[in-house]
Design an enzyme around this catalytic site. Structure first.
Site, PDB file in Angstrom:
ATOM      1  N   GLN A 190       8.255 -10.587   0.369  1.00 34.88           N
ATOM      2  CA  GLN A 190       8.849  -9.921   1.538  1.00 34.88           C
ATOM      3  C   GLN A 190      10.345 -10.263   1.670  1.00 34.88           C
ATOM      4  OE1 GLN A 190       5.484 -11.595   2.369  1.00 34.88           O
ATOM      5  NE2 GLN A 190       4.849  -9.724   1.374  1.00 34.88           N
ATOM      6  N   LYS A 215      13.223  -8.893  -6.168  1.00 32.26           N
ATOM      7  CA  LYS A 215      12.905 -10.312  -6.402  1.00 32.26           C
ATOM      8  C   LYS A 215      12.149 -10.509  -7.709  1.00 32.26           C
ATOM      9  CE  LYS A 215      10.701 -10.319  -2.462  1.00 32.26           C
ATOM     10  NZ  LYS A 215      11.092  -8.984  -1.968  1.00 32.26           N
ATOM     11  N   GLY A 273       4.703  -6.315  -3.480  1.00 33.44           N
ATOM     12  CA  GLY A 273       4.667  -5.532  -4.718  1.00 33.44           C
ATOM     13  C   GLY A 273       5.938  -5.841  -5.466  1.00 33.44           C
ATOM     14  N   HIS A 274       5.830  -6.601  -6.548  1.00 33.06           N
ATOM     15  CA  HIS A 274       7.010  -7.025  -7.304  1.00 33.06           C
ATOM     16  C   HIS A 274       6.995  -6.361  -8.673  1.00 33.06           C
ATOM     17  CE1 HIS A 274       7.003 -10.974  -4.757  1.00 33.06           C
ATOM     18  NE2 HIS A 274       7.273  -9.901  -4.047  1.00 33.06           N
TER      19      HIS A 274
HETATM   20  P1  GDP Z   1      10.591  -6.869  -4.978  1.00 29.11           P
HETATM   21  O1  GDP Z   1       9.434  -6.607  -4.087  1.00 29.11           O
HETATM   22  O2  GDP Z   1      11.718  -7.548  -4.280  1.00 29.11           O
HETATM   23  O3  GDP Z   1      10.215  -7.572  -6.256  1.00 29.11           O
HETATM   24  O4  GDP Z   1      11.172  -5.425  -5.394  1.00 29.11           O
HETATM   25  P2  GDP Z   1      10.307  -4.134  -5.827  1.00 29.11           P
HETATM   26  O5  GDP Z   1       9.787  -4.341  -7.189  1.00 29.11           O
HETATM   27  O6  GDP Z   1       9.344  -3.769  -4.758  1.00 29.11           O
HETATM   28  O7  GDP Z   1      11.424  -3.012  -5.778  1.00 29.11           O
HETATM   29  C1  GDP Z   1      12.590  -3.115  -6.535  1.00 29.11           C
HETATM   30  C2  GDP Z   1      12.680  -1.896  -7.474  1.00 29.11           C
HETATM   31  O8  GDP Z   1      13.987  -1.810  -7.997  1.00 29.11           O
HETATM   32  C3  GDP Z   1      11.774  -1.992  -8.670  1.00 29.11           C
HETATM   33  O9  GDP Z   1      11.374  -0.699  -9.029  1.00 29.11           O
HETATM   34  C4  GDP Z   1      12.674  -2.592  -9.757  1.00 29.11           C
HETATM   35  O10 GDP Z   1      12.269  -2.251 -11.074  1.00 29.11           O
HETATM   36  C5  GDP Z   1      13.976  -1.948  -9.415  1.00 29.11           C
HETATM   37  N1  GDP Z   1      15.181  -2.727  -9.706  1.00 29.11           N
HETATM   38  C6  GDP Z   1      15.393  -4.078  -9.609  1.00 29.11           C
HETATM   39  N2  GDP Z   1      16.691  -4.370  -9.860  1.00 29.11           N
HETATM   40  C7  GDP Z   1      17.308  -3.185 -10.097  1.00 29.11           C
HETATM   41  C8  GDP Z   1      18.675  -2.811 -10.374  1.00 29.11           C
HETATM   42  O11 GDP Z   1      19.574  -3.627 -10.440  1.00 29.11           O
HETATM   43  N3  GDP Z   1      18.920  -1.473 -10.550  1.00 29.11           N
HETATM   44  C9  GDP Z   1      17.934  -0.518 -10.451  1.00 29.11           C
HETATM   45  N4  GDP Z   1      18.269   0.754 -10.615  1.00 29.11           N
HETATM   46  N5  GDP Z   1      16.668  -0.848 -10.189  1.00 29.11           N
HETATM   47  C10 GDP Z   1      16.358  -2.143 -10.003  1.00 29.11           C
HETATM   48  P1  IMO Z   2       7.728  -7.397  -1.232  1.00 24.39           P
HETATM   49  O1  IMO Z   2       7.335  -8.809  -1.572  1.00 24.39           O
HETATM   50  C1  IMO Z   2       8.471  -4.495   1.954  1.00 24.39           C
HETATM   51  C2  IMO Z   2       6.055  -4.931   5.601  1.00 24.39           C
HETATM   52  C3  IMO Z   2       5.060  -3.861   5.916  1.00 24.39           C
HETATM   53  C4  IMO Z   2       5.098  -3.909   7.432  1.00 24.39           C
HETATM   54  C5  IMO Z   2       5.241  -5.403   7.711  1.00 24.39           C
HETATM   55  C6  IMO Z   2       3.929  -6.102   8.037  1.00 24.39           C
HETATM   56  O2  IMO Z   2       7.327  -6.389  -2.241  1.00 24.39           O
HETATM   57  O3  IMO Z   2       9.178  -7.347  -0.866  1.00 24.39           O
HETATM   58  P2  IMO Z   2       1.864  -6.838   6.535  1.00 24.39           P
HETATM   59  O4  IMO Z   2       0.916  -6.039   5.705  1.00 24.39           O
HETATM   60  O5  IMO Z   2       2.621  -7.883   5.790  1.00 24.39           O
HETATM   61  O6  IMO Z   2       1.225  -7.400   7.777  1.00 24.39           O
HETATM   62  O7  IMO Z   2       2.943  -5.769   7.088  1.00 24.39           O
HETATM   63  O8  IMO Z   2       5.810  -5.956   6.557  1.00 24.39           O
HETATM   64  N1  IMO Z   2       5.915  -5.538   4.243  1.00 24.39           N
HETATM   65  C7  IMO Z   2       6.755  -5.306   3.224  1.00 24.39           C
HETATM   66  N2  IMO Z   2       7.811  -4.474   3.135  1.00 24.39           N
HETATM   67  N3  IMO Z   2       8.140  -5.290   0.911  1.00 24.39           N
HETATM   68  C8  IMO Z   2       7.103  -6.142   1.009  1.00 24.39           C
HETATM   69  O9  IMO Z   2       6.820  -7.055   0.060  1.00 24.39           O
HETATM   70  C9  IMO Z   2       6.322  -6.153   2.186  1.00 24.39           C
HETATM   71  N4  IMO Z   2       5.228  -6.841   2.596  1.00 24.39           N
HETATM   72  C10 IMO Z   2       5.002  -6.466   3.858  1.00 24.39           C
HETATM   73  O10 IMO Z   2       5.479  -2.619   5.413  1.00 24.39           O
HETATM   74  O11 IMO Z   2       6.249  -3.279   7.913  1.00 24.39           O
HETATM   75 MG    MG Z   3       8.277  -5.003  -3.399  1.00 25.71          MG
END
Ligand code: GDP
Ligand code: IMO
Ligand code: MG
Length: 427
Positions: free
Chosen positions: A223, A16, A40-41
């Site tokens: 999430q 995202k 964690g984005h």
């Molecule tokens: P979010 O929580 O939905 O913002 O996603 P996260 O940042 O937690 O996890 C997504 C991971 O995938 C991050 O390390 C991004 O840098 C990476 N990512 C996002 N889009 C792509 C993609 O199209 N290809 C690859 N290989 N990595 C990606």
């Molecule tokens: P982003 O925005 C993945 C999960 C936790 C746990 C459940 C409840 O990066 O996609 P909490 O601390 O919210 O009460 O935990 O939700 N969880 C996530 N899993 N990505 C997240 O955020 C999450 N935020 C919470 O691992 O299973």
């Molecule tokens: Mg994340």
């Protein structure tokens, strides 16, 4: 002009942050509407990696006004550290706006999150331990403390005394922890009040005025849909509404202003924490996906559970969010597989289910029914148009698009901004 919503279609971590950042040059406001620093984005710009937790991912774009909406829960210490961390790297947070109605995560929320998980033992949710559940619990129980309370020291201490009356009983008598003093928290939080004050605003009103002036507003979910407290795999969920309906509630933007819902969906599936996950791979293939996709949590560093794409979940996400467009992320990760299994239905106790079973008990028993699509061996991270993709990768995307029931408008082939194939503009 429209308000558009961006949501995670699976269990979070779909990418995202990357897509929000990508839209940064086409929207003026980016609003987080729920969750807290459980999120964690990741945003990658050139060689710079940013991990965002409470701030909207739009903060990296200099023209964007980042907004923390009323539906978010804020740990002020974490927020201030995040602001300081970004500013020290040259990213200005000066324009940040914070809703006066957002709730505060307190030290007792963090403590209760951790001890209640410990008490659940094997039945634990696997929370991030950031105090999210207890803070939303207090919000609904009407004993929460909001950002605006920071600016009235008398009220703050009074509300803290009230909240701690039963929290301390719980902490000391049930969980065998030390009691927490209201005065000490009031002192600590008053130091945050001073720093936060310039950012606090009537964000709902500002967003409404922006929309009346034809300005684009992006409402960014944290999430994912299956972690939604109403529509997810309850009780293995987070305590807010990441689905698109939550965007109106958590931002104060009326639902009729929302014209588009962009679903972010990984080309396979991951999940962190406990709970059912029909396509989970507990073997070498799961390990392979985790390694190829770098599937480790941005917030807690935990290895993510990995599995194949689940079209039943995708269809469900399309329905509960009213998804208009999908961005399929991490297609590049699947390069090198001969055949790619895609879950098209479940079998539950001998019966085929095309939709998510109505009860959680059945969902726990769901076994994936797979179709096997052809894989491709080429590295696709350099592709920039749909036509650059190998035919079999094109077919994979077209097939999951058909199964999901909403058009795929973008495809991610790597973490960087430019590693996105835009099939049609989002706006
Ligand atoms: P979010 O929580 O939905 O913002 O996603 P996260 O940042 O937690 O996890 C997504 C991971 O995938 C991050 O390390 C991004 O840098 C990476 N990512 C996002 N889009 C792509 C993609 O199209 N290809 C690859 N290989 N990595 C990606
Ligand atoms: P982003 O925005 C993945 C999960 C936790 C746990 C459940 C409840 O990066 O996609 P909490 O601390 O919210 O009460 O935990 O939700 N969880 C996530 N899993 N990505 C997240 O955020 C999450 N935020 C919470 O691992 O299973
Ligand atoms: Mg994340």
């Amino acid at each position: 002009m429209p308000a558009i919503v961006l949501i995670g279609a699976q269990w979070g971590d779909e990418g995202k942050g990357k897509v929000t950042d990508l839209l940064g040059d086409r929207v003026k406001y980016v609003v987080r509407y729920q969750g807290g620093n459980n999120a964690g984005h990741t945003v990658v710009v050139g060689d710079e990696h940013y991990a965002l937790h409470v701030l909207p991912s739009g903060v990296i774009s200099p023209e964007v006004i980042p907004v923390i909406g009323n539906g978010v829960v804020i740990d002020p210490k974490v927020l201030l550290e995040e602001i300081d961390g970004l500013e020290s790297r040259g990213v200005s947070c000066e324009k940040l706006l914070i809703s006066a109605n957002a709730h505060l995560i307190m030290p007792y929320h963090r403590a209760l999150d951790k001890v209640s998980e410990r008490f659940l033992g094997k039945a634990k949710i696997g929370t991030t331990g950031r105090g999210i559940g207890p803070t939303y619990g207090d919000k609904v129980a009407r004993t929460g403390i909001r950002i605006q309370d920071l600016f009235d020291p008398g009220i703050l201490e009074q509300k803290l005394e009230l909240a701690l009356r039963d929290k301390n009983q719980l902490l000391t008598k049930v969980y065998n922890r030390r009691a927490i003093e209201a005065k000490r928290i009031a002192e600590e939080y008053s130091t945050y009040a001073e720093r936060l004050k310039p950012y606090v605003a009537d964000t709902g009103l500002i967003l409404d005025q922006a929309l009346k002036n034809d300005v684009n507003v992006l409402l960014e979910g944290a999430q994912g849909s299956l972690l939604d407290v109403d529509h997810g795999t309850y009780p293995f969920v987070t305590s807010s509404n990441p689905t698109a309906g939550g965007a109106a509630v958590g931002s104060g933007v009326g639902p009729t202003k929302i014209t588009k819902v962009i679903g972010i969906i990984k080309a396979y599936t991951t999940r962190v924490g406990s709970g059912p996950f029909p396509t989970e791979l507990l073997d070498d293939q799961g390990e392979w996906l985790r390694k190829a996709g770098g599937e480790f949590g941005v917030t807690t560093g935990r290895p993510r559970r990995c599995g194949w794409f689940d079209a039943v979940i995708a269809r469900y996400a399309t329905r509960v969010n009213g998804v208009t467009d999908y961005c399929v992320t991490k297609l590049d990760v699947l390069s090198g597989l001969d055949k790619i299994p895609v879950c098209v239905a479940y079998e539950v106790d001998g019966k085929k289910h095309d939709e998510i079973p109505m009860t959680q008990t059945d969902f726990h028993h769901a076994k994936p029914v797979y179709e096997y699509l052809d894989g491709w061996s080429e590295d696709i991270s350099g592709a920039r148009t749909f036509g650059d993709l190998p035919k079999k990768a094109q077919t994979y995307v077209k097939t999951i698009e058909e199964m999901s029931g909403a058009q795929v408008s973008a495809i991610g082939v790597g973490p960087r901004r430019d590693q996105t194939l835009q099939l049609r503009p989002f706006l």
